[in-house]
Scaffold this motif. Structure first.
Motif, mmCIF file in Angstrom:
data_model
loop_
_atom_site.group_PDB
_atom_site.id
_atom_site.type_symbol
_atom_site.label_atom_id
_atom_site.label_comp_id
_atom_site.label_asym_id
_atom_site.label_seq_id
_atom_site.Cartn_x
_atom_site.Cartn_y
_atom_site.Cartn_z
ATOM 1 N N UNK A 1 -4.875 9.137 5.553
ATOM 2 C CA UNK A 1 -5.342 8.267 5.666
ATOM 3 C C UNK A 1 -7.073 7.746 5.476
ATOM 4 N N UNK A 2 -7.320 8.860 5.855
ATOM 5 C CA UNK A 2 -9.050 8.549 6.041
ATOM 6 C C UNK A 2 -9.799 8.656 4.880
ATOM 7 N N UNK B 1 -8.168 5.953 3.467
ATOM 8 C CA UNK B 1 -8.800 4.032 3.683
ATOM 9 C C UNK B 1 -7.943 3.138 4.288
ATOM 10 N N UNK C 1 -1.768 7.977 20.351
ATOM 11 C CA UNK C 1 -1.285 8.568 19.564
ATOM 12 C C UNK C 1 -2.200 7.957 18.261
ATOM 13 N N UNK C 2 -3.075 6.785 18.390
ATOM 14 C CA UNK C 2 -3.770 6.193 17.421
ATOM 15 C C UNK C 2 -4.470 5.668 17.832
ATOM 16 N N UNK C 3 -5.698 5.243 16.622
ATOM 17 C CA UNK C 3 -6.379 4.269 16.345
ATOM 18 C C UNK C 3 -6.932 3.043 16.485
ATOM 19 N N UNK D 1 -3.630 3.181 7.381
ATOM 20 C CA UNK D 1 -3.544 3.901 8.615
ATOM 21 C C UNK D 1 -2.660 5.127 8.664
ATOM 22 N N UNK D 2 -2.557 6.223 9.477
ATOM 23 C CA UNK D 2 -1.964 7.752 9.659
ATOM 24 C C UNK D 2 -0.221 6.622 9.579
ATOM 25 N N UNK D 3 -0.252 5.687 9.854
ATOM 26 C CA UNK D 3 1.048 4.760 9.799
ATOM 27 C C UNK D 3 1.999 5.078 8.350
ATOM 28 N N UNK D 4 1.174 4.142 7.422
ATOM 29 C CA UNK D 4 1.475 4.682 5.703
ATOM 30 C C UNK D 4 1.598 5.842 5.435
ATOM 31 N N UNK E 1 0.795 -0.784 0.342
ATOM 32 C CA UNK E 1 -0.221 -0.253 -0.215
ATOM 33 C C UNK E 1 0.986 1.077 -0.342
ATOM 34 N N UNK F 1 -11.933 12.024 13.175
ATOM 35 C CA UNK F 1 -10.259 12.415 12.821
ATOM 36 C C UNK F 1 -10.019 13.575 13.035
ATOM 37 N N UNK G 1 -3.893 12.517 9.281
ATOM 38 C CA UNK G 1 -5.388 11.384 9.611
ATOM 39 C C UNK G 1 -6.154 12.138 8.663
ATOM 40 N N UNK H 1 -1.030 -3.972 12.013
ATOM 41 C CA UNK H 1 -1.011 -2.552 11.521
ATOM 42 C C UNK H 1 -2.197 -2.948 10.164
ATOM 43 N N UNK H 2 -3.287 -1.912 10.562
ATOM 44 C CA UNK H 2 -4.229 -2.422 9.466
ATOM 45 C C UNK H 2 -3.691 -2.698 8.209
ATOM 46 N N UNK H 3 -2.588 -1.620 7.585
ATOM 47 C CA UNK H 3 -2.258 -2.230 6.208
ATOM 48 C C UNK H 3 -1.306 -3.021 5.487
ATOM 49 N N UNK I 1 -16.402 -1.094 7.567
ATOM 50 C CA UNK I 1 -16.040 -0.354 7.143
ATOM 51 C C UNK I 1 -15.720 1.301 7.578
ATOM 52 N N UNK J 1 -12.079 0.333 8.070
ATOM 53 C CA UNK J 1 -11.651 0.592 6.733
ATOM 54 C C UNK J 1 -11.396 2.163 6.938
ATOM 55 N N UNK J 2 -11.781 3.240 7.553
ATOM 56 C CA UNK J 2 -11.886 4.829 7.426
ATOM 57 C C UNK J 2 -11.224 5.455 8.650
ATOM 58 N N UNK K 1 -9.518 3.089 11.388
ATOM 59 C CA UNK K 1 -8.252 2.308 12.494
ATOM 60 C C UNK K 1 -6.681 2.464 11.772
ATOM 61 N N UNK K 2 -6.010 2.340 12.426
ATOM 62 C CA UNK K 2 -4.795 2.243 12.436
ATOM 63 C C UNK K 2 -3.953 0.626 12.824
ATOM 64 N N UNK K 3 -4.628 0.459 14.235
ATOM 65 C CA UNK K 3 -4.518 -1.108 14.300
ATOM 66 C C UNK K 3 -5.519 -1.921 14.464
ATOM 67 N N UNK L 1 -8.262 13.485 16.323
ATOM 68 C CA UNK L 1 -7.454 12.787 16.326
ATOM 69 C C UNK L 1 -5.843 13.800 15.957
#
Lengths: 131, 315
Positions: free
Chosen positions: A45-46, A49, B36-38, A51-54, A15, B182, A42, B222-224, B200, B203-204, B206-208, B185
């Motif tokens: 990322x939304x 879809x 700092x994460x969702x 994560x903020x990490x990516x 991704x 969002x 953020x 990690x979601x991705x 959904x 997907x919109x 979560x980070x983890x 955050x």
């Protein structure tokens, strides 16, 4: 600001790499111009879809390449893209497209002469129309 | 371990946490939820998600193990100052506020949350169209949810715990909730733990992802890194014989079956590793697709843990 990035869910490409490649080409091609404020990590990322990490990884990579800069408290902006980078990018993009065309030629056992002839015809046809 | 991980501070840490109920045990739970994460808490009904959230609020206490909040254990109970930085939207709203209007309830909550932001609260009520003069107990389920979400955010928490916040919300309110979370955050150094059944939403937001199943915590990802981890492949297969040969050659394939005469399908992880192998077998691939997040999670809860895609830079 909405950034036109299309994620291919069926690609084996990770991704962050998909996002990075597309964002990079949007910047280098000039579609997103110098000084443009990008969405917050953020928000982006939304939209994508992911994560903020990516997104953070993508922003950091492009910052290291000098394509983006982050101003504390204001956000991440598109930096100046040098002419050299632009030219190099154009060459790369063309080279890649031509390589894949030649691969198709090889896969259908097209001869070198035949392929060169076809290439010339297409170039004459397209450039001719522009005049 | 990724670069930078050492600097990450944990909002919540669970060490061998066990909650024993009659005929049912939740745990042992071991997990770290970074600041700092969702983090989305997913799993079927009764998997222990709400019990976990209750323990994070000390509404219930584990018999075994240790929980740490912002890297401290607070064995003698959570101090008021810490509680004032935690907000919670419960799965079922508390009856105590039923006779109050949204305004009156705010007056009560403001007393307990010194960082309460009345302007922000009113802005959220307006945006979410929460009726002003209705008693909370008389509101529809969705309206009550909207009040709860607004009131939780108005407390300006550092840790926000949401137990299925969107149940009962209409699609418009749902979208506002997602965007509001969002933005929150973005503007605050906050951590969100959200239990949800809505893919959904994961997907919109979560980070983890933390997956729970029958009281066990199956893992955190990690979601991705789940992206593209499983594929469904359709191949040409003449019949039962060809299917058996395929099964012998691809032992990692799941749910291998004949779809129609001539076409077989199966599930596999890390398709890019097997593409060449399938090709070398002389099998013709008709089509392939990546599994969706809900399918990946469902396989995971049936014991097929995904091999996480390495998101690290190739160094």
């Amino acid at each position: 600001m909405w950034i036109p990035i299309q994620i291919n869910e069926n690609s084996a490409e990770p991704l962050y790499h998909q996002i990075e490649t597309q964002l990079k080409s949007l910047i280098i091609s000039g579609t997103i111009t110098e000084g443009t404020l990008l969405p917050s990590i953020r928000e982006f990322a939304g939209d994508l879809k992911c994560s903020v990490i990516t997104v953070r990884r993508v922003y950091q990579d492009l910052e290291n390449e000098g394509l983006l800069r982050t101003r504390q408290g204001t956000g991440t902006f598109v930096s100046h893209v040098g002419d050299g980078t632009m030219a190099g990018y154009k060459q790369d993009a063309i080279r890649k497209a031509l390589e894949s065309a030649v691969d198709v030629g090889l896969s259908v056992h097209c001869s070198e002469d035949e392929l060169t002839q076809l290439f010339k015809e297409i170039v004459q046809d397209k450039y001719g129309k522009q005049k | 371990m990724k670069d930078g991980d050492l600097m990450v501070q944990q909002a919540i840490e669970l060490r061998n946490v066990c909650k024993k109920r009659r005929g049912k045990t939740v745990g042992p739970l071991n997990v770290n939820l970074p600041q700092g994460y969702i983090t989305a808490l997913v799993g079927q009904n009764g998997s222990g998600k709400s019990t976990l959230l209750h323990m994070l609020l000390q509404l219930t206490f584990p018999e075994e193990g240790e929980i740490r909040w912002f890297e401290e254990a607070y064995r003698d109970g959570l101090p008021l100052q810490l509680r004032q930085t935690i907000a919670y939207v419960p799965e079922i709203s508390q009856n105590e506020e039923n006779l109050w209007t949204a305004r009156e309830a705010a007056g009560f909550r403001r007393h307990w949350y010194p960082s309460w932001d009345q302007g922000y609260y009113e802005e959220l009520l307006l945006k979410l169209e929460v009726p002003e003069n209705a008693r909370l107990g008389k509101m529809s389920k969705g309206e009550r949810r909207k009040f709860e979400i607004a009131a939780a955010l108005a407390a300006k928490p550092r840790l926000l715990l949401l137990d299925e916040p969107s149940s009962g919300l209409d699609p418009f309110a749902w979208k506002i909730m997602i965007e509001t979370l969002q933005r929150y955050m973005d503007e605050h150094e906050a951590t969100i733990v959200i239990s949800t059944h809505i893919v959904e939403e994961v997907r919109r937001l979560a980070d983890y992802i933390v997956l729970m199943h029958q009281g066990q915590l199956l893992g955190m990802a990690e979601k991705d890194s789940l992206f593209g981890s499983w594929s469904e492949i359709w191949v040409q297969a003449e019949g039962g014989q060809a299917l058996e040969e395929l099964a012998a050659e691809l032992p990692q394939a799941l749910e291998l079956k004949l779809e129609t005469p001539g076409v077989a399908s199966f599930l596999t992880q890390q398709i890019y590793q097997y593409e060449k192998r399938i090709h070398d077998l002389g099998v013709k691939v008709i089509k392939s697709r990546s599994l969706e997040l809900d399918e990946i999670l469902s396989l995971w809860s049936r014991g097929h843990r995904p091999v996480l895609i390495d998101q690290k830079r190739g160094e």
